[in-house]
Scaffold this motif. Structure first.
Motif, PDB file in Angstrom:
ATOM      1  N   TYR A  58     -17.506   7.471  11.207  1.00 43.38           N
ATOM      2  CA  TYR A  58     -16.960   8.701  10.626  1.00 43.38           C
ATOM      3  C   TYR A  58     -15.445   8.806  10.763  1.00 43.38           C
ATOM      4  CZ  TYR A  58     -21.827  10.100  10.504  1.00 43.38           C
ATOM      5  OH  TYR A  58     -23.171  10.153  10.255  1.00 43.38           O
ATOM      6  N   TRP A  73     -22.130  18.756  18.848  1.00 43.13           N
ATOM      7  CA  TRP A  73     -21.386  19.085  17.629  1.00 43.13           C
ATOM      8  C   TRP A  73     -20.065  18.336  17.737  1.00 43.13           C
ATOM      9  CZ3 TRP A  73     -23.112  22.323  13.694  1.00 43.13           C
ATOM     10  CH2 TRP A  73     -24.322  22.974  13.947  1.00 43.13           C
ATOM     11  N   THR A  75     -16.469  17.053  15.568  1.00 48.04           N
ATOM     12  CA  THR A  75     -15.636  17.182  14.370  1.00 48.04           C
ATOM     13  C   THR A  75     -14.855  15.896  14.135  1.00 48.04           C
ATOM     14  OG1 THR A  75     -13.761  18.141  15.566  1.00 48.04           O
ATOM     15  CG2 THR A  75     -15.380  19.670  14.649  1.00 48.04           C
ATOM     16  N   THR A  76     -14.642  15.593  12.853  1.00 46.70           N
ATOM     17  CA  THR A  76     -13.782  14.469  12.499  1.00 46.70           C
ATOM     18  C   THR A  76     -12.364  14.986  12.265  1.00 46.70           C
ATOM     19  OG1 THR A  76     -14.181  14.598  10.118  1.00 46.70           O
ATOM     20  CG2 THR A  76     -15.727  13.272  11.412  1.00 46.70           C
ATOM     21  N   ASP A  88     -14.996  13.158   1.052  1.00 45.63           N
ATOM     22  CA  ASP A  88     -15.716  14.315   1.599  1.00 45.63           C
ATOM     23  C   ASP A  88     -15.325  14.653   3.039  1.00 45.63           C
ATOM     24  OD1 ASP A  88     -16.902  12.092   2.707  1.00 45.63           O
ATOM     25  OD2 ASP A  88     -18.948  12.799   2.434  1.00 45.63           O
ATOM     26  N   ASP A  89     -14.198  14.150   3.533  1.00 43.49           N
ATOM     27  CA  ASP A  89     -13.722  14.496   4.885  1.00 43.49           C
ATOM     28  C   ASP A  89     -13.068  15.856   4.868  1.00 43.49           C
ATOM     29  OD1 ASP A  89     -14.420  12.613   6.787  1.00 43.49           O
ATOM     30  OD2 ASP A  89     -12.837  11.241   6.206  1.00 43.49           O
ATOM     31  N   ASP A  90     -12.879  16.515   5.943  1.00 39.81           N
ATOM     32  CA  ASP A  90     -13.409  16.269   7.265  1.00 39.81           C
ATOM     33  C   ASP A  90     -14.804  16.854   7.428  1.00 39.81           C
ATOM     34  OD1 ASP A  90     -11.613  14.678   8.789  1.00 39.81           O
ATOM     35  OD2 ASP A  90     -10.187  16.320   8.766  1.00 39.81           O
ATOM     36  N   LYS A  91     -15.491  16.459   8.524  1.00 39.83           N
ATOM     37  CA  LYS A  91     -16.885  16.812   8.711  1.00 39.83           C
ATOM     38  C   LYS A  91     -17.108  17.483  10.066  1.00 39.83           C
ATOM     39  CE  LYS A  91     -18.660  12.754   6.212  1.00 39.83           C
ATOM     40  NZ  LYS A  91     -17.457  12.457   5.523  1.00 39.83           N
ATOM     41  N   VAL A  92     -18.202  18.232  10.126  1.00 43.70           N
ATOM     42  CA  VAL A  92     -18.747  18.719  11.392  1.00 43.70           C
ATOM     43  C   VAL A  92     -20.134  18.101  11.495  1.00 43.70           C
ATOM     44  CG1 VAL A  92     -19.489  20.713  12.728  1.00 43.70           C
ATOM     45  CG2 VAL A  92     -17.463  20.887  11.271  1.00 43.70           C
ATOM     46  N   LEU A  93     -20.355  17.316  12.546  1.00 42.99           N
ATOM     47  CA  LEU A  93     -21.606  16.598  12.736  1.00 42.99           C
ATOM     48  C   LEU A  93     -22.412  17.254  13.854  1.00 42.99           C
ATOM     49  CD1 LEU A  93     -19.956  13.069  12.965  1.00 42.99           C
ATOM     50  CD2 LEU A  93     -20.881  14.131  10.910  1.00 42.99           C
TER      51      LEU A  93
END
Length: 106
Positions: A58, A73, A75-76, A88-93
């Motif tokens: 990621y 949780w 974050t990128t 589609d960045d940034d993300k919360v995984l």
């Protein structure tokens, strides 16, 4: 003065976040683009070898927070002018910690 309890190799560092879940401390690594897991015992002492996961999947990983169910949780941080962002960045995984450090595999 006490020395560090664990050292992250150069290039795998740039630590951006820290969380405790289960029997491990999880460290988000911006430069290393992974999460490091440090197994600890009931007294908080390091109880095994440093593990890692999400390496390169990621991009730069910043914040790591544990929720009440034991998931992490994360974050990128790829759109801060340093990373290589995907469209589609940034993300919360939200993931369950893998291996002996926590819960089930990814």
């Amino acid at each position: 003065m006490t020395g560090p309890v664990v050292e992250i190799p150069p290039g795998d560092d740039g630590l951006g976040g820290c969380a405790v879940a289960g029997s491990a401390v999880f460290l988000g690594a911006l430069d290393g683009q992974r999460v490091h897991a440090v197994p600890v015992d009931d007294a908080g002492a390091v109880a095994g070898d440093l593990e890692e996961f999400l390496g390169g999947r990621y991009g730069r990983l910043r914040t790591v927070v544990a929720d009440p169910q034991g998931a992490l949780w994360i974050t990128t941080s790829n759109r801060d002018g340093i990373g290589a962002p995907a469209e589609d960045d940034d993300k919360v995984l939200r993931i369950n910690p893998p291996s002996s450090a926590g819960g089930s595999p990814l």
